[in-house]
Design a protein around this motif. Sequence first.
Motif, PDB file in Angstrom:
ATOM      1  N   UNK A  15       1.204  -1.263   0.088  1.00 52.53           N
ATOM      2  CA  UNK A  15      -0.024   0.175  -0.120  1.00 52.53           C
ATOM      3  C   UNK A  15       0.791   1.047  -0.380  1.00 52.53           C
ATOM      4  N   UNK A  16       0.724   2.761  -0.443  1.00 49.39           N
ATOM      5  CA  UNK A  16       1.019   3.587  -0.927  1.00 49.39           C
ATOM      6  C   UNK A  16      -0.040   4.315  -0.558  1.00 49.39           C
ATOM      7  N   UNK A  17       0.185   5.790  -0.154  1.00 47.91           N
ATOM      8  CA  UNK A  17      -0.792   6.421   0.405  1.00 47.91           C
ATOM      9  C   UNK A  17      -0.400   8.435  -0.095  1.00 47.91           C
ATOM     10  N   UNK A  18      -1.754   8.632  -0.968  1.00 52.14           N
ATOM     11  CA  UNK A  18      -2.318   9.775  -1.705  1.00 52.14           C
ATOM     12  C   UNK A  18      -1.370  11.196  -0.984  1.00 52.14           C
ATOM     13  N   UNK A  19      -2.214  10.380  -0.205  1.00 55.21           N
ATOM     14  CA  UNK A  19      -1.901  11.940   0.878  1.00 55.21           C
ATOM     15  C   UNK A  19      -0.737  12.792   1.528  1.00 55.21           C
ATOM     16  N   UNK A  20       0.622  11.457   1.788  1.00 53.01           N
ATOM     17  CA  UNK A  20       1.650  11.359   2.536  1.00 53.01           C
ATOM     18  C   UNK A  20       2.347  11.487   1.460  1.00 53.01           C
ATOM     19  N   UNK A  21       2.555  10.731   0.160  1.00 54.97           N
ATOM     20  CA  UNK A  21       3.183  10.668  -0.942  1.00 54.97           C
ATOM     21  C   UNK A  21       3.159  12.621  -1.380  1.00 54.97           C
ATOM     22  N   UNK A  22       2.087  13.115  -1.623  1.00 52.47           N
ATOM     23  CA  UNK A  22       1.454  14.234  -1.872  1.00 52.47           C
ATOM     24  C   UNK A  22       2.351  15.498  -1.681  1.00 52.47           C
ATOM     25  N   UNK A  23       2.012  15.258   0.249  1.00 46.63           N
ATOM     26  CA  UNK A  23       2.759  16.245   0.550  1.00 46.63           C
ATOM     27  C   UNK A  23       4.423  16.026   0.763  1.00 46.63           C
ATOM     28  N   UNK A  24       4.816  14.844   1.064  1.00 39.63           N
ATOM     29  CA  UNK A  24       5.861  14.805   0.970  1.00 39.63           C
ATOM     30  C   UNK A  24       6.037  13.184   0.005  1.00 39.63           C
ATOM     31  N   UNK A  25       7.370  13.117  -0.734  1.00 41.83           N
ATOM     32  CA  UNK A  25       7.814  14.549  -1.191  1.00 41.83           C
ATOM     33  C   UNK A  25       7.208  15.329  -2.823  1.00 41.83           C
ATOM     34  N   UNK A  26       5.956  14.599  -2.152  1.00 45.92           N
ATOM     35  CA  UNK A  26       4.894  15.881  -3.431  1.00 45.92           C
ATOM     36  C   UNK A  26       5.037  14.797  -4.694  1.00 45.92           C
ATOM     37  N   UNK A  27       3.712  15.326  -5.798  1.00 46.58           N
ATOM     38  CA  UNK A  27       3.774  14.054  -7.283  1.00 46.58           C
ATOM     39  C   UNK A  27       4.854  15.208  -7.931  1.00 46.58           C
ATOM     40  N   UNK A  76      -8.332  10.651   1.313  1.00 41.90           N
ATOM     41  CA  UNK A  76     -10.025  10.872   2.424  1.00 41.90           C
ATOM     42  C   UNK A  76      -9.703  10.759   3.800  1.00 41.90           C
ATOM     43  N   UNK A  77      -9.228   9.074   4.126  1.00 37.29           N
ATOM     44  CA  UNK A  77      -9.227   8.627   5.664  1.00 37.29           C
ATOM     45  C   UNK A  77      -8.261   9.504   5.696  1.00 37.29           C
ATOM     46  N   UNK A  78      -6.881  10.166   5.201  1.00 36.18           N
ATOM     47  CA  UNK A  78      -5.850  10.338   5.826  1.00 36.18           C
ATOM     48  C   UNK A  78      -5.567  12.108   6.257  1.00 36.18           C
ATOM     49  N   UNK A  79      -6.846  12.833   5.225  1.00 37.31           N
ATOM     50  CA  UNK A  79      -6.895  14.257   5.610  1.00 37.31           C
ATOM     51  C   UNK A  79      -7.475  14.153   7.330  1.00 37.31           C
TER      52      UNK A  79
END
Length: 375
Positions: free
Chosen positions: A56-68, A93-96
């Motif tokens: 699993x990876x996570x959109x929220x975390x990877x978007x915040x760091x290091x960024x897309x 959504x859940x992580x936000x």
Amino acid sequence: MFELLATDPSSSARRGRLTTPHGVIETPIFMPVGTQATVKAVHPQELRSLDAQIILGNTYHLWVRPGTEIIGAAGGLHKFMNWDRPILTDSGGFQVFSLAKLRKLKEEGCYFNNHVDGTPMFLGPETAMEIQATLGSDIAMLFDECTPWPCKHEDARSSMELTLRWARRCRDWIDKHQPQTGGGAQLHFGIVQGSTFEDLRQRCAREMVAMGFSGYAIGGLSVGEPEEDMMRIAEWTCPLLPQNQARYAMGLGTPPQIVELIARGIDMFDCVLPTRLARNGTAYTHDGPMNLRNNKFAKDFRPLSEDTHPLCQGFSRAYIRHLINTQEVLGLRLISLHNLHFYLSLASRARLAIEQGCFAEFRAEVVARYQNRPE
Ligand SMILES: CO[C@@H]1O[C@H](CNc2nc3cc4c(=O)[nH]c(N)nc4cc3[nH]2)[C@H]2OC(C)(C)O[C@@H]12
């Protein structure tokens, strides 16, 4: 594409095979959590030696760091983290809701200050789809609202209806930007909400399936609800999901919970427990969790467990207790490897039991033997 290979006569357990752009996944399957582009303290080659088929990876975390921008420039998440097998990304959504600060939920999406440096950000259905397309995950989760527990029926209904409107927007985005299907096309899983209300769960499942996704998750679980509600929600929802598509219970669970959910028709699982509890010294065993920081292991020179990963053999409980108590990195690595071995081999044993028609005996043995209290 999901193939149903076998079903269990004693329950709703299924043996299946999910084909994704980066490979085939045998189900039931456990997915190690790699939130920030790594399964904490574990090398990709070690994951392969554990027979981890998907992480699993996570959109929220990877978007915040290091960024897309960085992950996109690397050629996507697989290249960035040197992992060539399938990846599923949660939509954020859940992580936000569980991490970000000053969240404002609007029809268009969620405005928040990120948990790292407080930068104001916005995440909505289309943004979550764009980010996951850039990450290049094999399975992208739709953007949903994980309904908090407990909540009143009217609040669960409006939350579930928002998730359905957001699912429609994800559907429109996919149809516009990723019309190709099959082969290397990214898969998208819908997420069923509805909290602990049967009518809402069934309505959400029907309307989500009508939009036509590649698989379906049961969301809004493992958020504090009683275990009997968790099991009932799976019983209500699975029969309404297509037999020939994968079902994923997000954020679950303990070993007995996973076996009981397989029995109710769930194919895929992710949970932070095996890696998170490893970091505070808890090792999973067939008889329940064992907290190695406990003094009773100070002179216990038996191996960690008879059933463990080759990399964990040769180390005594006393030695691992010493490593954990002195915050030595090897301690959390050994227990992480052991716990992932435990969860991944639990799934592998479930697959074999369904194939051999002895899932009922497997289920009874796991549940009877496992005591939830740490040894
Ligand atoms: C027992 O582990 C704690 O509980 C969380 C796992 N429980 C969980 N339920 C979930 C529900 C949803 C959902 O409805 N929608 C989307 N998109 N993703 C989801 C992700 C979820 N994960 C872990 O998350 C933290 C790290 C907060 O503690 C762990």
